[in-house]
Design an enzyme around this catalytic site. Structure first.
Site, PDB file in Angstrom:
ATOM      1  N   HIS A 194     -24.033 125.712 -42.274  1.00 37.87           N
ATOM      2  CA  HIS A 194     -24.748 124.528 -42.765  1.00 37.87           C
ATOM      3  C   HIS A 194     -24.792 123.404 -41.739  1.00 37.87           C
ATOM      4  O   HIS A 194     -25.540 122.434 -41.922  1.00 37.87           O
ATOM      5  CB  HIS A 194     -24.100 123.997 -44.044  1.00 37.87           C
ATOM      6  N   HIS A 214     -25.665 131.083 -49.653  1.00 42.67           N
ATOM      7  CA  HIS A 214     -26.366 129.817 -49.458  1.00 42.67           C
ATOM      8  C   HIS A 214     -27.255 129.889 -48.215  1.00 42.67           C
ATOM      9  O   HIS A 214     -26.916 130.548 -47.229  1.00 42.67           O
ATOM     10  CB  HIS A 214     -25.366 128.668 -49.294  1.00 42.67           C
ATOM     11  N   ASP A 251     -24.607 135.133 -46.277  1.00 39.71           N
ATOM     12  CA  ASP A 251     -23.999 134.164 -47.183  1.00 39.71           C
ATOM     13  C   ASP A 251     -24.972 133.881 -48.334  1.00 39.71           C
ATOM     14  O   ASP A 251     -26.196 133.972 -48.170  1.00 39.71           O
ATOM     15  CB  ASP A 251     -23.710 132.873 -46.415  1.00 39.71           C
ATOM     16  N   ASP A 311     -19.869 135.066 -50.624  1.00 39.71           N
ATOM     17  CA  ASP A 311     -19.989 134.369 -51.893  1.00 39.71           C
ATOM     18  C   ASP A 311     -21.169 134.833 -52.735  1.00 39.71           C
ATOM     19  O   ASP A 311     -21.415 134.279 -53.816  1.00 39.71           O
ATOM     20  CB  ASP A 311     -20.035 132.853 -51.682  1.00 39.71           C
TER      21      ASP A 311
END
Length: 319
Positions: free
Chosen positions: A136, A175, A173, A256
């Site tokens: 991120h 996200h 991931d 995740d």
């Protein structure tokens, strides 16, 4: 066959963002415990992550961001000596303690050292059990539990310091890797492929990156199952990777999207992560002499995280 490297450092467990924060030091403990109990750790070439050089961090990040984070770390240490709070908050999700700066340098340094070792032929591939995570972190902004974008730094390092012509970044991931996308956008030496749950933090992509020439980033809805993800990988990722012929592959290895992880709602299992890793490894063997560097991103259910990393590393190490 050369070994699989396992890069980590005790400094990565000293970074904390406050009581109850999901991105916690216990994540690394859960991984190492699982690898130790399963016997996988004994099969790996264990190495300590060095501190990354600032010049290498700046291959992917603006100098002002690096200076700001270092300044915050120094100010926090001064404030604590005067009785101040133990954390400084960067955003609602992201905080620094006095150990964060070194932990972030170790996390990036692990990927850099792994890249050196793999390209030198000492290792076939490597997994970096590090935190804070990175995908991120944008060129000029730390956010989303992330300070430096470890994998983007590794990819730029392979190109700029080792002279590779083409590298790929694979991000599984749950996200969206907004930071990686921000850093590599328009760089035709890097191909990024990913899937991510949408809508979900960081709410920065609705499929627009699918139109970027060097990206295949695929938003999928909540409750997407492993078989659906596998079909997307075979139809969307693999043809582009085969066409691109990367000389090295970097993996943002977030776990995740596992069905037991409470921070999202996807339905993958450790068997899906093993399958994904095998598909990536096949591409690496055909085009990149097997060269892969993988680094931990998300994964917050400790049991599921440990099992998923074990499945991932077993495939990397041919166990």
């Amino acid at each position: 066959m050369n070994a699989t490297g396992y890069f980590t450092h005790a400094d990565c467990r000293k970074h904390e963002m406050g009581p109850g924060h999901p991105e916690c030091p216990e994540r690394l403990g859960a991984i190492e415990d699982r690898l130790l109990i399963s016997g996988v750790l004994d099969a790996l070439d264990r190495r300590e992550a060095p501190l990354a050089a600032i010049g290498d961090i700046e291959l992917a990040h603006d100098r002002m961001l690096v200076a700001a984070l270092r300044g915050l770390s120094e100010q926090l240490a001064d404030d604590m000596r005067a009785g101040g709070p133990p954390y400084v908050q960067l955003d609602p999700d992201t905080a620094m303690n006095v150990h964060t700066w070194n932990a972030a340098l170790r996390a990036a340094g692990a990927v850099i050292a792994a890249t050196d070792s793999v390209l030198a032929g000492e290792l076939e591939n490597a997994f970096c059990a590090v935190r804070p995570p990175g995908h991120h972190a944008e060129r000029a902004k730390a956010m989303g539990f992330c300070f430096f974008n470890n994998i983007a730094i590794g990819a730029k390092y392979a190109l700029e310091r080792h002279g590779l012509k083409r590298v790929a970044i694979v991000d599984f991931d749950v996200h969206h890797g907004n930071g990686t996308e921000d850093i590599i956008r328009g760089d035709d030496r890097i191909l990024m492929v990913s899937f991510f749950q949408h809508p979900l933090y960081p709410f920065t992509d609705t499929g627009t990156s699918a139109r970027e020439p060097n990206m295949v980033n695929l938003p999928v809805p909540a409750y997407t199952k492993g078989m659906e993800v596998r079909e997307l990988i075979d139809t969307m990722w693999i043809p582009r990777l085969e066409e691109f012929k990367p000389e090295m592959i970097f993996i943002s290895a977030g776990f995740d999207a596992h069905r037991e992880d409470d921070l999202a709602q996807m339905q993958l299992t450790e068997q899906d992560y093993a399958w994904i890793t095998e598909r990536i490894k096949n591409v690496a063997r055909r085009h990149a002499q097997g060269r892969i560097v993988s680094a931990l991103e998300g994964g917050y259910s400790l049991s599921a995280l440990g099992r998923s990393v074990e499945a991932h590393v077993r495939v990397l190490a041919d166990l």
